[in-house]
Design an enzyme around this catalytic site. Sequence first.
Site, PDB file in Angstrom:
ATOM      1  N   ASP A 468       0.870  -1.192   0.011  1.00 16.05           N
ATOM      2  CA  ASP A 468      -0.129  -0.037   0.098  1.00 16.05           C
ATOM      3  C   ASP A 468       0.849   1.317  -0.180  1.00 16.05           C
ATOM      4  OD1 ASP A 468      -1.602   2.080   0.515  1.00 16.05           O
ATOM      5  OD2 ASP A 468      -3.027   1.018   2.005  1.00 16.05           O
ATOM      6  N   HIS A 469       0.858   1.835  -1.003  1.00 22.28           N
ATOM      7  CA  HIS A 469       1.843   3.228  -1.131  1.00 22.28           C
ATOM      8  C   HIS A 469       1.359   4.318  -0.224  1.00 22.28           C
ATOM      9  CE1 HIS A 469       5.182   4.799  -2.853  1.00 22.28           C
ATOM     10  NE2 HIS A 469       4.858   4.840  -3.897  1.00 22.28           N
ATOM     11  N   ARG A 470       0.117   4.248   0.263  1.00 24.05           N
ATOM     12  CA  ARG A 470      -0.056   5.384   1.378  1.00 24.05           C
ATOM     13  C   ARG A 470       0.563   5.152   2.626  1.00 24.05           C
ATOM     14  NH1 ARG A 470      -6.492   4.036   1.793  1.00 24.05           N
ATOM     15  NH2 ARG A 470      -5.586   2.156   1.951  1.00 24.05           N
ATOM     16  N   ILE A 472       3.639   2.508   2.722  1.00 25.06           N
ATOM     17  CA  ILE A 472       5.108   2.292   2.402  1.00 25.06           C
ATOM     18  C   ILE A 472       5.632   2.905   1.068  1.00 25.06           C
ATOM     19  CG2 ILE A 472       6.368   0.163   1.809  1.00 25.06           C
ATOM     20  CD1 ILE A 472       4.276  -1.699   3.310  1.00 25.06           C
TER      21      ILE A 472
END
Length: 499
Positions: A468-470, A472
């Site tokens: 999850d780029h939010r 990591i």
Amino acid sequence: MSRIKEFPLPDLAEGLTEGEILTWYVKVGDAIALNQPMVEVETAKAAVEIPAKWAGRVHAIHFPEGTTVEVGTSIIAIDTEPDGAPLEAPATADAPLDAAPAPAGQGFQEPGTTTPAASAGGRSAGYAGTGFSEPGLTAQEPDTGGPMLVGTGPKIGSTKRRARKGGTPAVAAAPVPAAAPVAAPPVAAPTRPAAPPAGPAANGTGVLAKPPVRKLAKDLGVDLRGLTGSGPRGSITRDDVQAALAGVSAAPASLPAAAATAPSFGPDREQRIPVKGVRKLTAENMVSSAFTAPHVTEFLTVDVTRAMAALDRLKARRDWRDVRVSPLLLVAKAMLMAAARNPMVNATFTDSEIIVKEYVNLGIAAATPRGLMVPNVKDAGRLSLRELADALNDLVRTAKDGKTAPADMSGGTMTITNVGVFGVDTGTPILPPGESAILCLGAIRDMPWVHEGEIAIRKVTTLGLSFDHRIIDGELGSMFLRDIGEFLADPEAALLAWG
């Protein structure tokens, strides 16, 4: 106080609204003991056996196998004083469950349809007085002056108790008047093989098999009595059922059980599979996750020759000879140790905060005949390697048997999916809702590799990490994946260096 107790379908896991009746273990007229399993119900999370809340005799069964019932709707009535004054005998139908559905108002509807609660507000008439109540409602005794849902007494002449497992129960229903017979609806295109004739022979009464296996045999039209079991104590397994369907002695060991099941097409050359239970929940979760969490996937190819050698040495140890050891064990250990070195990857994103968790509930994606399931090992980071091996083996075995508890399907924090068992190199997995990282393990192959300055044949695999780029960013995700790869490249050195 009424002697007839109505038992509603309870909420088998937080938030569930319905369940499908898989197998009745009792029939009308059977004596039933306190806590005796009555029925197996499949929810969106697991197949669960429901025990009796009272001892007595089965007065009425309101829904046949295959019916989807809302939580809170009465599914069975129990006479808690069967030796008291006789009641009016209930009208019953000893016909197979595949017979024509009863007319409206008879207490159940056609299998495969969702049944709303019987009375206003979604609350069934037999729901009160059972010990379960809807939120905000107080359970009360039913009005004994009014009519019961189906029938009003034990079945006359039915005093012999049937075996607990197997067999098709009789379903309580009012008789259809001769002047107005109800015809079975025409079936234009059957979607599965025709079921064998109802009765003990067809359902395998007396045959040793677990309820999920019996359900599978019923769905596929396989007579359990004609099979030789390959399981413990001669019990029949899923593989035995599927092998009988395919006409071979056993399904290939390298394929999952579901892969051996051939589709059954109707005259229109189409097969229609209802989306329900585990498959429905999985689909909803995957769509929600894919369009909520911004996914990033990174890949790393690793030489795991030393890891495989370490596994071989582990298997040779006397205290590990009774343990099933696979590469998944080392991958799980690698992920747990890498998470300890990069704690931010073990987190959940909410609208107002990021929740970082000290514990790791490690999920393992398992392909089962009921669909994809992701049970998890609770607090896996605190387990020793042997404890982790035992937990993983129990988790996968329970999932494939369809006996995963609802609690084991919730609360996961990160997951491993192993596509290598299918001969696939890697993938781009979708995150389970609420998790921030999922690792995909690809096939381990013998490949040419540069080792100590020379080309050599080494054991190599490719890892795929979706996150999850939010939560990591690219740096943290890369460090996490690198640490996993470093452990798998030389697990013994990593254990010494990382502590």
